[in-house]
Enzyme design. Structure first.
Site, PDB file in Angstrom:
ATOM      1  N   ASN A 105      -6.099  71.390  59.214  1.00 59.94           N
ATOM      2  CA  ASN A 105      -5.246  70.693  58.539  1.00 59.94           C
ATOM      3  C   ASN A 105      -5.171  71.459  57.031  1.00 59.94           C
ATOM      4  O   ASN A 105      -5.946  71.641  56.367  1.00 59.94           O
ATOM      5  CB  ASN A 105      -5.634  69.209  58.200  1.00 59.94           C
ATOM      6  CG  ASN A 105      -4.509  68.288  57.167  1.00 59.94           C
ATOM      7  OD1 ASN A 105      -3.425  68.651  57.309  1.00 59.94           O
ATOM      8  ND2 ASN A 105      -5.134  67.452  56.363  1.00 59.94           N
ATOM      9  N   GLY A 106      -3.644  71.857  56.653  1.00 57.43           N
ATOM     10  CA  GLY A 106      -3.478  72.281  55.603  1.00 57.43           C
ATOM     11  C   GLY A 106      -2.798  73.460  55.374  1.00 57.43           C
ATOM     12  O   GLY A 106      -2.314  74.034  56.605  1.00 57.43           O
ATOM     13  N   HIS A 153      30.964  57.420  37.315  1.00 58.16           N
ATOM     14  CA  HIS A 153      30.847  58.703  36.855  1.00 58.16           C
ATOM     15  C   HIS A 153      30.783  59.750  37.976  1.00 58.16           C
ATOM     16  O   HIS A 153      30.427  60.916  37.749  1.00 58.16           O
ATOM     17  CB  HIS A 153      29.567  58.987  35.902  1.00 58.16           C
ATOM     18  CG  HIS A 153      29.433  58.148  34.831  1.00 58.16           C
ATOM     19  ND1 HIS A 153      30.378  58.492  33.709  1.00 58.16           N
ATOM     20  CD2 HIS A 153      28.688  57.032  34.381  1.00 58.16           C
ATOM     21  CE1 HIS A 153      30.266  57.447  32.829  1.00 58.16           C
ATOM     22  NE2 HIS A 153      29.337  56.524  33.321  1.00 58.16           N
ATOM     23  N   ARG A 202      -0.088  60.889  60.933  1.00 58.35           N
ATOM     24  CA  ARG A 202      -0.401  62.114  60.140  1.00 58.35           C
ATOM     25  C   ARG A 202       0.447  62.932  60.570  1.00 58.35           C
ATOM     26  O   ARG A 202       0.696  64.154  59.817  1.00 58.35           O
ATOM     27  CB  ARG A 202      -1.729  62.603  59.967  1.00 58.35           C
ATOM     28  CG  ARG A 202      -2.573  61.406  59.749  1.00 58.35           C
ATOM     29  CD  ARG A 202      -4.108  61.736  59.483  1.00 58.35           C
ATOM     30  NE  ARG A 202      -4.379  63.014  58.310  1.00 58.35           N
ATOM     31  CZ  ARG A 202      -4.584  62.687  57.226  1.00 58.35           C
ATOM     32  NH1 ARG A 202      -4.687  61.529  56.820  1.00 58.35           N
ATOM     33  NH2 ARG A 202      -4.611  63.859  56.541  1.00 58.35           N
ATOM     34  N   GLU A 248      14.827  52.911  46.735  1.00 60.47           N
ATOM     35  CA  GLU A 248      13.787  52.749  47.489  1.00 60.47           C
ATOM     36  C   GLU A 248      14.603  52.375  49.064  1.00 60.47           C
ATOM     37  O   GLU A 248      14.004  52.625  50.130  1.00 60.47           O
ATOM     38  CB  GLU A 248      12.903  51.719  47.166  1.00 60.47           C
ATOM     39  CG  GLU A 248      11.761  51.237  48.273  1.00 60.47           C
ATOM     40  CD  GLU A 248      10.833  52.208  48.794  1.00 60.47           C
ATOM     41  OE1 GLU A 248      10.835  53.522  48.305  1.00 60.47           O
ATOM     42  OE2 GLU A 248      10.036  51.922  49.712  1.00 60.47           O
ATOM     43  N   GLU A 254      14.912  57.643  56.013  1.00 58.05           N
ATOM     44  CA  GLU A 254      13.835  58.143  56.594  1.00 58.05           C
ATOM     45  C   GLU A 254      13.683  57.676  58.214  1.00 58.05           C
ATOM     46  O   GLU A 254      13.405  58.266  59.155  1.00 58.05           O
ATOM     47  CB  GLU A 254      12.477  58.110  55.727  1.00 58.05           C
ATOM     48  CG  GLU A 254      11.531  57.093  56.209  1.00 58.05           C
ATOM     49  CD  GLU A 254      10.588  56.801  55.253  1.00 58.05           C
ATOM     50  OE1 GLU A 254      10.198  55.902  54.441  1.00 58.05           O
ATOM     51  OE2 GLU A 254       9.641  57.877  55.542  1.00 58.05           O
ATOM     52  N   LYS A 311      14.372  54.304  52.522  1.00 56.48           N
ATOM     53  CA  LYS A 311      13.849  53.620  53.839  1.00 56.48           C
ATOM     54  C   LYS A 311      14.974  53.888  54.761  1.00 56.48           C
ATOM     55  O   LYS A 311      14.539  54.255  56.034  1.00 56.48           O
ATOM     56  CB  LYS A 311      13.596  52.097  53.726  1.00 56.48           C
ATOM     57  CG  LYS A 311      12.456  51.955  52.958  1.00 56.48           C
ATOM     58  CD  LYS A 311      11.235  51.922  53.649  1.00 56.48           C
ATOM     59  CE  LYS A 311      10.211  52.124  52.905  1.00 56.48           C
ATOM     60  NZ  LYS A 311       9.765  53.228  52.129  1.00 56.48           N
ATOM     61  N   CYS A 334      -1.945  66.925  59.101  1.00 61.57           N
ATOM     62  CA  CYS A 334      -2.435  66.916  60.621  1.00 61.57           C
ATOM     63  C   CYS A 334      -3.478  66.013  60.755  1.00 61.57           C
ATOM     64  O   CYS A 334      -4.258  65.615  59.423  1.00 61.57           O
ATOM     65  CB  CYS A 334      -2.814  68.252  61.045  1.00 61.57           C
ATOM     66  SG  CYS A 334      -1.407  69.784  60.958  1.00 61.57           S
ATOM     67  N   LYS A 340       2.686  61.037  57.444  1.00 62.75           N
ATOM     68  CA  LYS A 340       2.257  59.892  56.501  1.00 62.75           C
ATOM     69  C   LYS A 340       1.750  60.467  55.434  1.00 62.75           C
ATOM     70  O   LYS A 340       1.974  60.016  54.311  1.00 62.75           O
ATOM     71  CB  LYS A 340       1.190  58.838  57.276  1.00 62.75           C
ATOM     72  CG  LYS A 340       0.648  57.778  56.419  1.00 62.75           C
ATOM     73  CD  LYS A 340       1.904  56.715  56.262  1.00 62.75           C
ATOM     74  CE  LYS A 340       1.469  55.592  55.433  1.00 62.75           C
ATOM     75  NZ  LYS A 340       2.769  54.864  55.022  1.00 62.75           N
ATOM     76  N   TRP A 357       1.136  68.203  62.252  1.00 63.86           N
ATOM     77  CA  TRP A 357       2.731  68.357  61.660  1.00 63.86           C
ATOM     78  C   TRP A 357       2.763  69.788  61.165  1.00 63.86           C
ATOM     79  O   TRP A 357       1.929  70.502  60.249  1.00 63.86           O
ATOM     80  CB  TRP A 357       2.442  67.369  60.368  1.00 63.86           C
ATOM     81  CG  TRP A 357       3.663  67.250  59.644  1.00 63.86           C
ATOM     82  CD1 TRP A 357       4.841  66.549  59.729  1.00 63.86           C
ATOM     83  CD2 TRP A 357       4.430  68.150  58.619  1.00 63.86           C
ATOM     84  NE1 TRP A 357       5.821  66.433  59.142  1.00 63.86           N
ATOM     85  CE2 TRP A 357       5.654  67.699  58.243  1.00 63.86           C
ATOM     86  CE3 TRP A 357       3.664  69.152  57.854  1.00 63.86           C
ATOM     87  CZ2 TRP A 357       6.216  68.248  56.885  1.00 63.86           C
ATOM     88  CZ3 TRP A 357       4.544  69.590  56.621  1.00 63.86           C
ATOM     89  CH2 TRP A 357       5.618  69.169  56.169  1.00 63.86           C
TER      90      TRP A 357
HETATM   91  O1  M6R Z   1       0.252  58.579  50.115  1.00 60.91           O
HETATM   92  P1  M6R Z   1       1.388  58.587  48.777  1.00 60.91           P
HETATM   93  O2  M6R Z   1       1.730  57.453  48.291  1.00 60.91           O
HETATM   94  O3  M6R Z   1       1.093  59.520  47.899  1.00 60.91           O
HETATM   95  O4  M6R Z   1       3.088  59.169  49.657  1.00 60.91           O
HETATM   96  C1  M6R Z   1       3.929  59.516  48.852  1.00 60.91           C
HETATM   97  C2  M6R Z   1       5.330  59.600  49.758  1.00 60.91           C
HETATM   98  O5  M6R Z   1       5.028  60.650  50.571  1.00 60.91           O
HETATM   99  C3  M6R Z   1       5.563  58.499  50.425  1.00 60.91           C
HETATM  100  O6  M6R Z   1       5.721  57.180  49.487  1.00 60.91           O
HETATM  101  C4  M6R Z   1       6.724  58.567  51.270  1.00 60.91           C
HETATM  102  O7  M6R Z   1       7.864  58.636  50.496  1.00 60.91           O
HETATM  103  C5  M6R Z   1       6.933  57.208  52.163  1.00 60.91           C
HETATM  104  N1  M6R Z   1       6.930  57.461  53.616  1.00 60.91           N
HETATM  105  C6  M6R Z   1       8.238  56.671  52.019  1.00 60.91           C
HETATM  106  O8  M6R Z   1       8.300  55.566  53.008  1.00 60.91           O
END
Ligand code: M6R
Length: 624
Positions: free
Chosen positions: A101-102, A516, A27, A493, A500, A497, A2, A619, A75
């Site tokens: 937050n938390g 496999h 966030r 990666e 997500e 992307k 949050c 984020k 969130w």
């Molecule tokens: O802030 P961080 O690098 O620790 O975050 C880790 C992951 O949550 C972050 O890389 C996430 O996978 C991204 N949204 C991917 O694009």
């Protein structure tokens, strides 16, 4: 997770708070709310959905006047994203509002206790119970001291925090202590912004950078009482606490879209500069790496005999790539671990194990817990992090900051490339220290790294073809990504992307693993993106991936190849060929990841999806 903003000053709080929430919406965007105090009266509004819903509600309902206030963008953890579950939460008197937050782990016990003593709770959240605990403490103090006095809310907050378990940032205002906004933190971020005649509290400096670059780091288990002209910080037990003051070295323009359609497209475009900044001034006299904070003697680094990298998501992929560089350059065994799994498998950690924690935000709870576990076991921890002063670097023995600047889009792009640069630098440093590379060899890789901003720039100049391809493939259900060696984490990666951002089934595989099992997914027309290693590197790798391409083509796949310029051997097998500049094999992810970022961004955009704020995500993930 949050986003939280608190304000006390000479401006109308609601404007400052909404502006701050706008910058923190990355966030979490399940709901938003504000509360202000005006002449001893609390007023609040909250709405499920994005911040815009709250803004519209405020426009319809008339302005909320008041120079002290809090705001929240959520969130969801406890309870669905509805109006009642949105923050702020108020107490029974309607005088006190709190945002959080938390996760409060003992909330069920506390809630039962609050209900038993007659409080009325109207949400499913763990946060609401804090409002009622604060109410009880305010009432208890009024019973002793008469009506609330200045400082009462901070004292109530300290008393309540001592009873809470879990991770939390809390910020509260109360009509009975009208000039104050009070914040507290444990295992969750909160920064103070110090202005002139006004002060701020926020999850991230982005919320107040338009007003002041002066920031104070609130430490673990501390409470801050912020008024227009005063900031007081204590520990949870009430003793005065020291806080570190620092100057934020970027301005508001870095946190704005600057004419780009999305933050993500802006951040992709910023990558050449971000890489250059991360490299700037890093190599000191004698080729030594300049770390930002070093609490690790070189003698100890010379003795390192095992490296474990702990990270999540995109940062984990950066770690996977770093393993190839570390083992090749340093000859030190390196394991890469999902931070969320790390401490639960009882990893073998000794004083000579170096744990590298990679995190953009520096607040990812899984990674923070991995750091703590490693330090409990007496291993040394080096953080590679983007956010200055965040929890992970603060709790590590040494820090290398990536200088990517603020990354606002939920999908990580420039943070990823700069994490790679950070890992390469650390690997070269260890190689030199342990004598597995000579100074001139290290110097030559550094020279190659220095040429990478220009190489990434060239990739960015040729992305129209990728955007066109993304539009063409927007109707597909599934895309596979294949790679070998450092191209394998790049494939993972690329798939992450696309998942997500475009909500598509996107899977990354080591190309050799395909036969496999995963090859059963291949059917006529299936788009398969293949990250091809340089033919100038280990020829066998190139030959093998060309065979893998033949295997999927034979089953009707549509093959999209990302390959080095001049790679004529792969050209006949590519339905679409995306060329990237020739660079050394270990550095290739810096150029091959870029078209995959652009592809995912353009495809999500073509589907009309929210590129910067994809569904269900946030984020920075500050819960485990
Ligand atoms: O802030 P961080 O690098 O620790 O975050 C880790 C992951 O949550 C972050 O890389 C996430 O996978 C991204 N949204 C991917 O694009």
């Amino acid at each position: 997770m949050c986003g939280i903003v608190g304000y006390a000053g000479h401006r109308q709080a609601v404007g400052v708070v909404l502006e701050g929430l706008g910058r923190l919406e990355y966030r979490g965007y399940d709901s938003a709310g504000v509360a202000v105090v005006d002449r001893g009266q609390l007023k609040s509004r909250k709405r499920a959905g994005k911040l815009l819903n709250l803004v519209e509600a405020l426009e319809r309902g008339g302005p909320l006047a008041g120079r002290v206030g809090v705001g929240h963008t959520r969130w969801a953890t406890h309870g669905a994203p509805t109006d009642p579950n949105a923050h702020p939460h108020v107490d029974c008197t309607g005088q006190l509002a709190v945002v959080h937050n938390g996760i409060i782990e003992n909330f069920a016990t506390l809630r039962a206790e609050a209900l038993a003593s007659g409080h009325e709770l109207s949400s499913e959240t763990d946060t609401e119970v804090v409002a009622h605990l604060l109410e009880s403490e305010m009432a208890a103090m009024a019973g002793v001291d008469g009506p609330a006095r200045p400082g009462a809310l901070a004292e109530a907050m300290r008393r309540v925090c001592r009873r809470l378990q879990g991770a939390f940032t809390l910020v509260a205002v109360d009509g009975r202590d009208p000039g104050a906004v009070v914040g507290a933190r444990r295992n969750s971020p909160l920064v103070i912004g110090r202005g002139q005649g006004e002060n701020f509290l926020a999850s991230d400096v982005a919320a107040f950078i338009a007003y002041t670059p002066h920031a104070l780091e609130l430490g673990q288990d501390q409470v801050a009482e912020v008024r227009a002209d005063q900031v007081r910080v204590t520990d949870f037990d009430g003793s005065p606490a020291q806080v570190r003051e620092y100057l934020v070295d970027w301005d508001i323009s870095a946190a704005e879209k600057a004419g780009y359609q999305y933050f993500m497209s802006k951040e992709i475009a910023e990558q050449p500069r971000a890489i250059a900044d991360t490299l700037l001034g890093r190599v000191g006299p004698g080729g030594k790496l300049v770390l930002d904070e070093m609490r690790l003697p070189e003698d100890e680094l010379r003795e390192v005999d095992k490296i474990i990298i702990a990270a999540c998501g995109t940062a984990y992929h950066a770690g996977m790539i770093a393993k190839y560089a570390i083992e090749h350059w340093c000859r030190i065994p390196c394991e890469v671990e999902l931070a969320s799994e790390f401490r639960y498998r009882d990893p073998i950690l000794t004083r000579t194990t170096l744990v590298i924690a990679i995190s953009q935000s520096g607040e990812t709870m899984d990674t923070l817990m991995a750091v703590r576990h490693a330090r409990d076991q007496k291993s040394r921890v080096l953080a590679i992090c983007n956010v200055n002063g965040s929890s992970i670097p603060r709790e590590s023995d040494a820090v290398l900051y990536t200088r990517a600047g603020p990354e606002v889009a939920v999908a990580s792009t420039k943070a990823f490339l700069t994490q790679l640069v950070g890992c390469y630098l650390v690997a070269l440093y260890l190689a030199q220290l342990q004598g597995t590379k000579f100074g001139d060899e290290v110097g030559s890789v550094i020279d190659q790294l220095m040429r990478m901003p220009a190489a990434v720039d060239r990739v960015l100049d040729s992305m129209d073809q990728v955007r066109e391809l993304a539009r063409e493939l927007a109707g597909e259900r599934c895309v596979l990504f294949l790679g070998r060696h450092v191209g394998y984490p790049v494939a993972l990666e690329g798939a992450l992307k696309l998942k997500e951002l475009a909500y598509m089934q996107a899977e990354g595989f080591a190309a050799g693993e395909l036969k496999h099992g995963p090859i059963a997914l291949v059917e006529a027309g299936l788009p398969v993106v293949v990250v091809v290693p340089s033919p100038e590197g280990r020829a066998v790798l190139h030959d093998k991936i060309v065979s893998n391409i033949q295997e999927v083509r034979a089953r009707g796949a549509r093959v999209i190849v990302v390959a080095e310029e001049g790679d004529t051997r792969v050209r006949p097998y590519a339905d679409t060929l995306i060329e990237v500049p020739q660079v050394p094999t270990l550095l290739q992810p810096l150029v091959t990841a870029v078209p995959l970022q652009v592809f995912a961004c353009a495809l999500a955009s073509a589907k009309g999806l929210d590129v910067d704020q994809p569904r269900n995500l946030a984020k920075s993930v500050t819960v485990e």
